[in-house]
Write a protein that holds these residues in place. Structure first.
Motif, PDB file in Angstrom:
ATOM      1  N   GLU A   1       7.599  12.137  -0.887  1.00  0.00           N
ATOM      2  CA  GLU A   1       8.073  12.261  -2.264  1.00  0.00           C
ATOM      3  C   GLU A   1       7.703  11.062  -3.133  1.00  0.00           C
ATOM      4  OE1 GLU A   1      11.444  10.346   0.068  1.00  0.00           O
ATOM      5  OE2 GLU A   1       9.785  11.685   0.468  1.00  0.00           O
ATOM      6  N   ALA A   2       7.116  10.021  -2.556  1.00  0.00           N
ATOM      7  CA  ALA A   2       6.779   8.800  -3.293  1.00  0.00           C
ATOM      8  C   ALA A   2       5.718   9.072  -4.363  1.00  0.00           C
ATOM      9  CB  ALA A   2       6.295   7.732  -2.330  1.00  0.00           C
ATOM     10  N   ARG A   3       5.923   8.460  -5.513  1.00  0.00           N
ATOM     11  CA  ARG A   3       5.014   8.602  -6.657  1.00  0.00           C
ATOM     12  C   ARG A   3       4.654   7.222  -7.201  1.00  0.00           C
ATOM     13  NH1 ARG A   3       4.324  12.667  -4.532  1.00  0.00           N
ATOM     14  NH2 ARG A   3       5.387  14.594  -4.936  1.00  0.00           N
ATOM     15  N   LEU A   4       3.658   7.170  -8.079  1.00  0.00           N
ATOM     16  CA  LEU A   4       3.274   5.913  -8.731  1.00  0.00           C
ATOM     17  C   LEU A   4       4.489   5.278  -9.380  1.00  0.00           C
ATOM     18  CD1 LEU A   4      -0.059   6.788 -10.551  1.00  0.00           C
ATOM     19  CD2 LEU A   4       0.242   5.473  -8.465  1.00  0.00           C
ATOM     20  N   GLY A   5       4.620   3.965  -9.207  1.00  0.00           N
ATOM     21  CA  GLY A   5       5.716   3.229  -9.812  1.00  0.00           C
ATOM     22  C   GLY A   5       6.985   3.185  -8.993  1.00  0.00           C
ATOM     23  N   ASP A   6       7.062   4.007  -7.933  1.00  0.00           N
ATOM     24  CA  ASP A   6       8.239   3.982  -7.053  1.00  0.00           C
ATOM     25  C   ASP A   6       8.240   2.704  -6.219  1.00  0.00           C
ATOM     26  OD1 ASP A   6       9.138   6.458  -7.887  1.00  0.00           O
ATOM     27  OD2 ASP A   6       8.459   7.525  -6.103  1.00  0.00           O
ATOM     28  N   TYR A   7       9.429   2.313  -5.785  1.00  0.00           N
ATOM     29  CA  TYR A   7       9.590   1.200  -4.857  1.00  0.00           C
ATOM     30  C   TYR A   7       9.856   1.757  -3.470  1.00  0.00           C
ATOM     31  CZ  TYR A   7       9.633  -2.098  -8.666  1.00  0.00           C
ATOM     32  OH  TYR A   7       9.267  -2.853  -9.744  1.00  0.00           O
ATOM     33  N   VAL A   8       9.181   1.165  -2.485  1.00  0.00           N
ATOM     34  CA  VAL A   8       9.322   1.601  -1.103  1.00  0.00           C
ATOM     35  C   VAL A   8       9.568   0.394  -0.204  1.00  0.00           C
ATOM     36  CG1 VAL A   8       7.918   3.709  -1.272  1.00  0.00           C
ATOM     37  CG2 VAL A   8       6.799   1.528  -0.826  1.00  0.00           C
ATOM     38  N   LEU A   9      10.204   0.642   0.936  1.00  0.00           N
ATOM     39  CA  LEU A   9      10.321  -0.377   1.976  1.00  0.00           C
ATOM     40  C   LEU A   9       9.160  -0.171   2.934  1.00  0.00           C
ATOM     41  CD1 LEU A   9      14.120  -0.341   2.848  1.00  0.00           C
ATOM     42  CD2 LEU A   9      12.850  -2.103   1.619  1.00  0.00           C
ATOM     43  N   VAL A  10       8.416  -1.237   3.213  1.00  0.00           N
ATOM     44  CA  VAL A  10       7.241  -1.141   4.072  1.00  0.00           C
ATOM     45  C   VAL A  10       7.459  -1.985   5.328  1.00  0.00           C
ATOM     46  CG1 VAL A  10       4.756  -1.559   4.250  1.00  0.00           C
ATOM     47  CG2 VAL A  10       5.740  -0.746   2.098  1.00  0.00           C
ATOM     48  N   HIS A  11       7.218  -1.365   6.474  1.00  0.00           N
ATOM     49  CA  HIS A  11       7.294  -2.044   7.764  1.00  0.00           C
ATOM     50  C   HIS A  11       6.057  -1.685   8.570  1.00  0.00           C
ATOM     51  CE1 HIS A  11       8.716  -3.597  11.539  1.00  0.00           C
ATOM     52  NE2 HIS A  11       8.537  -2.414  12.097  1.00  0.00           N
ATOM     53  N   ALA A  12       5.353  -2.690   9.046  1.00  0.00           N
ATOM     54  CA  ALA A  12       4.174  -2.503   9.910  1.00  0.00           C
ATOM     55  C   ALA A  12       3.145  -1.557   9.295  1.00  0.00           C
ATOM     56  CB  ALA A  12       4.605  -2.016  11.283  1.00  0.00           C
ATOM     57  N   GLY A  13       2.948  -1.657   7.973  1.00  0.00           N
ATOM     58  CA  GLY A  13       1.932  -0.852   7.309  1.00  0.00           C
ATOM     59  C   GLY A  13       2.348   0.550   6.928  1.00  0.00           C
ATOM     60  N   PHE A  14       3.612   0.900   7.156  1.00  0.00           N
ATOM     61  CA  PHE A  14       4.126   2.220   6.803  1.00  0.00           C
ATOM     62  C   PHE A  14       5.281   2.086   5.816  1.00  0.00           C
ATOM     63  CE2 PHE A  14       2.018   3.032  10.747  1.00  0.00           C
ATOM     64  CZ  PHE A  14       1.532   4.320  10.632  1.00  0.00           C
ATOM     65  N   ALA A  15       5.217   2.842   4.718  1.00  0.00           N
ATOM     66  CA  ALA A  15       6.362   2.948   3.818  1.00  0.00           C
ATOM     67  C   ALA A  15       7.378   3.836   4.528  1.00  0.00           C
ATOM     68  CB  ALA A  15       5.942   3.552   2.485  1.00  0.00           C
ATOM     69  N   ILE A  16       8.592   3.300   4.745  1.00  0.00           N
ATOM     70  CA  ILE A  16       9.567   4.037   5.550  1.00  0.00           C
ATOM     71  C   ILE A  16      10.720   4.594   4.734  1.00  0.00           C
ATOM     72  CG2 ILE A  16       8.992   2.866   7.696  1.00  0.00           C
ATOM     73  CD1 ILE A  16      11.444   1.077   7.263  1.00  0.00           C
ATOM     74  N   ALA A  17      10.866   4.155   3.475  1.00  0.00           N
ATOM     75  CA  ALA A  17      11.963   4.661   2.645  1.00  0.00           C
ATOM     76  C   ALA A  17      11.698   4.343   1.183  1.00  0.00           C
ATOM     77  CB  ALA A  17      13.290   4.037   3.065  1.00  0.00           C
ATOM     78  N   LEU A  18      12.204   5.207   0.316  1.00  0.00           N
ATOM     79  CA  LEU A  18      12.213   4.925  -1.118  1.00  0.00           C
ATOM     80  C   LEU A  18      13.466   4.124  -1.437  1.00  0.00           C
ATOM     81  CD1 LEU A  18      11.280   8.350  -2.750  1.00  0.00           C
ATOM     82  CD2 LEU A  18       9.927   6.270  -2.780  1.00  0.00           C
ATOM     83  N   ILE A  19      13.356   3.158  -2.348  1.00  0.00           N
ATOM     84  CA  ILE A  19      14.528   2.442  -2.833  1.00  0.00           C
ATOM     85  C   ILE A  19      14.418   2.317  -4.343  1.00  0.00           C
ATOM     86  CG2 ILE A  19      14.891   1.165  -0.694  1.00  0.00           C
ATOM     87  CD1 ILE A  19      13.708  -1.288  -2.065  1.00  0.00           C
TER      88      ILE A  19
END
Length: 79
Positions: A40-58
């Motif tokens: 569901e991530a879109r341009l301008g969204d904030y994500v949590l990234v761990h080990a090269g993977f976005a794991i959650a939207l915040i």
């Protein structure tokens, strides 16, 4: 201990849900991150990234609060 760092999605490449990549900015540093776990991530969204993977939207407030805490923690005297 694992650490996920918040970043803002600057661009998104790819249509395959498993291979979709985003350019993500972390306080001035830009890295690639796989977006498979956050379809569901879109341009301008904030994500949590761990080990090269976005794991959650915040949300933006959470992202800035976490970045501020990380900056403060890095300035602490380890003695």
């Amino acid at each position: 201990m694992c650490l996920a760092v918040p970043g803002k999605i600057l661009s998104i490449d790819g249509d395959d849900p498993l291979l979709r990549q985003g350019r993500v900015e972390f306080a001035g540093i830009v890295k690639q991150a796989n977006l498979a776990y956050v379809p569901e991530a879109r341009l301008g969204d904030y994500v949590l990234v761990h080990a090269g993977f976005a794991i959650a939207l915040i949300d933006e407030v959470q992202a800035f609060a976490t970045l501020a805490w990380l900056a403060e923690a890095s300035r602490e005297d380890p003695r």
